[in-house]
Every structure is written in structure tokens, then in C-alpha cells.
Scaffold this motif. Structure first.
Motif, PDB file in Angstrom:
ATOM      1  N   MET A 157      77.393  30.409  94.447  1.00 39.24           N
ATOM      2  CA  MET A 157      77.163  31.817  94.789  1.00 39.24           C
ATOM      3  C   MET A 157      77.572  32.703  93.617  1.00 39.24           C
ATOM      4  N   ASN A 158      76.648  33.560  93.159  1.00 38.39           N
ATOM      5  CA  ASN A 158      76.994  34.523  92.117  1.00 38.39           C
ATOM      6  C   ASN A 158      77.306  35.882  92.753  1.00 38.39           C
ATOM      7  N   GLU A 159      77.605  36.881  91.928  1.00 37.59           N
ATOM      8  CA  GLU A 159      78.032  38.180  92.464  1.00 37.59           C
ATOM      9  C   GLU A 159      76.917  38.892  93.224  1.00 37.59           C
ATOM     10  N   ASP A 160      75.683  38.810  92.742  1.00 41.11           N
ATOM     11  CA  ASP A 160      74.577  39.430  93.471  1.00 41.11           C
ATOM     12  C   ASP A 160      74.395  38.773  94.839  1.00 41.11           C
ATOM     13  N   GLU A 161      74.500  37.458  94.864  1.00 39.01           N
ATOM     14  CA  GLU A 161      74.381  36.738  96.132  1.00 39.01           C
ATOM     15  C   GLU A 161      75.531  37.082  97.069  1.00 39.01           C
ATOM     16  N   ALA A 162      76.712  37.311  96.500  1.00 32.88           N
ATOM     17  CA  ALA A 162      77.865  37.686  97.315  1.00 32.88           C
ATOM     18  C   ALA A 162      77.645  39.051  97.970  1.00 32.88           C
ATOM     19  N   HIS A 163      77.119  40.021  97.206  1.00 31.83           N
ATOM     20  CA  HIS A 163      76.806  41.330  97.785  1.00 31.83           C
ATOM     21  C   HIS A 163      75.786  41.188  98.915  1.00 31.83           C
ATOM     22  N   ASP A 164      74.751  40.380  98.677  1.00 34.14           N
ATOM     23  CA  ASP A 164      73.708  40.184  99.679  1.00 34.14           C
ATOM     24  C   ASP A 164      74.278  39.499 100.930  1.00 34.14           C
ATOM     25  N   TRP A 165      75.186  38.536 100.719  1.00 33.18           N
ATOM     26  CA  TRP A 165      75.796  37.817 101.833  1.00 33.18           C
ATOM     27  C   TRP A 165      76.522  38.789 102.758  1.00 33.18           C
ATOM     28  N   VAL A 166      77.296  39.692 102.178  1.00 26.89           N
ATOM     29  CA  VAL A 166      78.028  40.679 102.982  1.00 26.89           C
ATOM     30  C   VAL A 166      77.068  41.636 103.662  1.00 26.89           C
ATOM     31  N   SER A 167      76.077  42.126 102.918  1.00 26.17           N
ATOM     32  CA  SER A 167      75.127  43.097 103.474  1.00 26.17           C
ATOM     33  C   SER A 167      74.354  42.519 104.650  1.00 26.17           C
ATOM     34  N   GLU A 168      73.936  41.260 104.530  1.00 29.53           N
ATOM     35  CA  GLU A 168      73.166  40.622 105.599  1.00 29.53           C
ATOM     36  C   GLU A 168      73.971  40.466 106.880  1.00 29.53           C
ATOM     37  N   ARG A 169      75.267  40.254 106.742  1.00 32.56           N
ATOM     38  CA  ARG A 169      76.096  39.975 107.920  1.00 32.56           C
ATOM     39  C   ARG A 169      76.800  41.215 108.470  1.00 32.56           C
ATOM     40  N   PHE A 170      77.119  42.158 107.606  1.00 39.34           N
ATOM     41  CA  PHE A 170      77.923  43.301 108.046  1.00 39.34           C
ATOM     42  C   PHE A 170      77.270  44.654 107.781  1.00 39.34           C
ATOM     43  N   GLY A 171      76.154  44.668 107.047  1.00 40.25           N
ATOM     44  CA  GLY A 171      75.428  45.911 106.809  1.00 40.25           C
ATOM     45  C   GLY A 171      75.773  46.580 105.487  1.00 40.25           C
ATOM     46  N   ALA A 172      74.878  47.478 105.062  1.00 41.67           N
ATOM     47  CA  ALA A 172      75.046  48.160 103.780  1.00 41.67           C
ATOM     48  C   ALA A 172      76.282  49.043 103.763  1.00 41.67           C
ATOM     49  N   ALA A 173      76.630  49.630 104.907  1.00 42.24           N
ATOM     50  CA  ALA A 173      77.816  50.494 104.963  1.00 42.24           C
ATOM     51  C   ALA A 173      79.078  49.693 104.672  1.00 42.24           C
ATOM     52  N   ALA A 174      79.100  48.442 105.119  1.00 40.87           N
ATOM     53  CA  ALA A 174      80.259  47.577 104.847  1.00 40.87           C
ATOM     54  C   ALA A 174      80.387  47.307 103.358  1.00 40.87           C
ATOM     55  N   VAL A 175      79.261  47.122 102.687  1.00 44.90           N
ATOM     56  CA  VAL A 175      79.282  46.920 101.238  1.00 44.90           C
ATOM     57  C   VAL A 175      79.888  48.134 100.553  1.00 44.90           C
ATOM     58  N   ASP A 176      79.513  49.325 101.005  1.00 42.04           N
ATOM     59  CA  ASP A 176      80.060  50.552 100.416  1.00 42.04           C
ATOM     60  C   ASP A 176      81.565  50.635 100.626  1.00 42.04           C
ATOM     61  N   ARG A 177      82.038  50.292 101.830  1.00 45.13           N
ATOM     62  CA  ARG A 177      83.474  50.335 102.091  1.00 45.13           C
ATOM     63  C   ARG A 177      84.215  49.318 101.226  1.00 45.13           C
ATOM     64  N   LEU A 178      83.619  48.164 101.047  1.00 44.58           N
ATOM     65  CA  LEU A 178      84.257  47.127 100.229  1.00 44.58           C
ATOM     66  C   LEU A 178      84.235  47.492  98.751  1.00 44.58           C
TER      67      LEU A 178
ATOM     68  N   VAL B 118      81.907  28.854 102.049  1.00 44.58           N
ATOM     69  CA  VAL B 118      80.614  29.238 101.468  1.00 44.58           C
ATOM     70  C   VAL B 118      80.763  29.747 100.043  1.00 44.58           C
ATOM     71  N   SER B 119      81.997  30.080  99.659  1.00 48.68           N
ATOM     72  CA  SER B 119      82.221  30.664  98.337  1.00 48.68           C
ATOM     73  C   SER B 119      82.638  29.645  97.288  1.00 48.68           C
ATOM     74  N   ASP B 120      83.078  28.460  97.729  1.00 49.98           N
ATOM     75  CA  ASP B 120      83.566  27.444  96.805  1.00 49.98           C
ATOM     76  C   ASP B 120      83.304  26.059  97.397  1.00 49.98           C
ATOM     77  N   ALA B 121      82.482  25.298  96.735  1.00 49.15           N
ATOM     78  CA  ALA B 121      82.096  23.982  97.256  1.00 49.15           C
ATOM     79  C   ALA B 121      83.269  23.025  97.368  1.00 49.15           C
ATOM     80  N   GLU B 122      84.363  23.299  96.651  1.00 50.62           N
ATOM     81  CA  GLU B 122      85.524  22.415  96.680  1.00 50.62           C
ATOM     82  C   GLU B 122      86.609  22.901  97.640  1.00 50.62           C
ATOM     83  N   SER B 123      86.322  23.942  98.391  1.00 48.50           N
ATOM     84  CA  SER B 123      87.320  24.496  99.302  1.00 48.50           C
ATOM     85  C   SER B 123      86.880  24.348 100.753  1.00 48.50           C
ATOM     86  N   ILE B 124      87.863  24.339 101.641  1.00 54.06           N
ATOM     87  CA  ILE B 124      87.597  24.223 103.071  1.00 54.06           C
ATOM     88  C   ILE B 124      88.346  25.317 103.825  1.00 54.06           C
TER      89      ILE B 124
END
Length: 210
Positions: A1-22, A189-195
Motif C-alpha cells: 500500500m502506498n500513500e495514495d492508496e492509503a488515502h483512498d482506503w480511508v475515504s472508501e471506508r469513512f468518507g472524504a470528511a474523515a480524510v480532511d479530519r485526519l 492491511v498496511s504491512d504484510a509482515e504484521s498481524i
């Protein structure tokens, strides 16, 4: 996951307003990181992947009726402040270090998070009245230590949501010698080596106290 994908991940699940708050939280965090070592400088270029999504993903594992979340060793507010930004539930941030506790309180005030309580205390000295639905701890201690230190706060209804790195599977196998409950593991979802270790109904095995 890169930074653009991370922004999209948050937006898809919590909405654009959540991205702004973050993004507002990101600005506050980076500004304070110039004064104290809240996060590793090497992780700043991947802050959304390494820290924000890594924290936000824990929300999916909270009980649907959860109303109170306790985050241990909150430090930079990860995951506690992220949870408070994204969920309309009470979030208690337990942080023993004064400067970091002050940062958490100031950040919550700046972000107008009325659902945040900051406790400047070690977890073993923290007293909280009422039920705690979720306990989280990110890069704080091994599982056995977390269960020991929170035994006075957790009930049979408390769910532990604990992100872990490469050692997580070994820690979980070891902790079952002293603790019983319903344990399972989710892939980060952010790190393949983490659980993420999910634990319900955690109690000490009788033989462990002898």
C-alpha cells in the motif's frame, strides 16, 4: 500500500470528511514531532500507510455496540486519536509521559474531539469506572504483559485489539500457557509482515497463578 492508496482506503471506508479530519491531525502531529520524538522520522514519508491506516484498520474489529475504547500508551495518538476521529464513541488515552499526554489533550482540543479523555498515568495505576469495550495497545509491550497490566480494567466482555509485528504469532502461542480466552489473528492491511491479535474473554489460567 502506498500513500495514495492509503488515502483512498480511508475515504472508501469513512468518507472524504474523515480524510480532511485526519489531514488536520497529520498537520498537528508533524508540527509537534519537531519538538518531541512522537514518531520515527523515517516513517514520515509513509505516515498514512505506516500510522494512520495501520491504526484505522483496527476499528473493523471492534464490537458493533462498543461505546468505550481504552488505548494504552497512546503516545502520538496511535491508534487512540485516530479511533476518536473516526468513531463517535468515548476514547480513553492512557499515556504516562507528561509531554505526550499534554500533546494528546491539546490535539483533542484543537480537533474538537469531545469524546476523548486523556489519563496521564501508567496503565496499572489507571482507574476507570464503568465498562470498557475495547482495549488497544500499539507497540507497547508483549501480550502477556498487556493482559497482566490491564486485568483490573478488563471484564469478560472486553475485546483486546492488538496490532503486532513479526513476533506476534510466537507471542500468542506463548501467552496461551498463562491466559485463556478466544483468540484469533487477522492480517494487517498496511504491512504484510504484521498481524492483529483479537482476544475476547481473557482470563488467567488457574495453573498460571500457582
Amino acid at each position: 500500500m502506498n500513500e495514495d492508496e492509503a488515502h483512498d482506503w480511508v475515504s472508501e471506508r469513512f468518507g472524504a470528511a474523515a480524510v480532511d479530519r485526519l489531514r488536520r491531525y497529520e498537520d498537528i502531529l508533524l508540527t509537534e514531532s519537531e519538538r518531541q520524538n512522537l514518531i520515527s522520522r523515517g516513517t514520515i514519508p509513509s505516515l498514512w500507510t505506516r500510522h494512520i491506516v495501520d491504526s484505522a484498520q483496527l476499528i473493523a474489529f471492534a464490537p458493533g455496540d462498543a461505546s468505550r475504547w481504552c488505548d494504552i500508551g497512546s503516545g502520538a495518538g496511535l491508534p487512540g486519536l485516530i479511533v476518536a476521529i473516526l468513531l463517535p464513541i468515548e476514547v480513553v488515552l492512557v499515556e504516562p509521559r507528561r509531554k505526550r499526554a499534554e500533546f494528546l489533550a491539546d490535539a483533542a482540543s484543537t480537533l474538537a474531539l469531545s469524546n476523548v479523555q486523556v489519563s496521564q498515568s501508567t496503565i496499572e495505576k489507571t482507574t476507570l469506572a464503568g465498562r470498557i469495550d475495547v482495549i488497544s495497545a500499539r507497540a507497547v509491550a508483549q501480550l502477556d504483559t498487556i493482559f497482566q497490566l490491564t486485568s483490573h480494567l478488563a471484564s469478560s466482555a472486553t475485546r483486546f485489539i492488538l496490532p503486532k509485528g513479526r513476533s506476534g504469532v510466537d507471542e500468542l502461542a506463548s501467552v496461551k500457557r498463562n491466559w485463556q480466552g478466544v483468540f484469533h489473528v487477522e492480517q494487517s492491511v498496511s504491512d504484510a509482515e504484521s498481524i492483529i491479535v483479537i482476544a475476547d474473554g481473557v482470563t488467567r489460567r488457574c495453573s498460571a497463578s500457582r
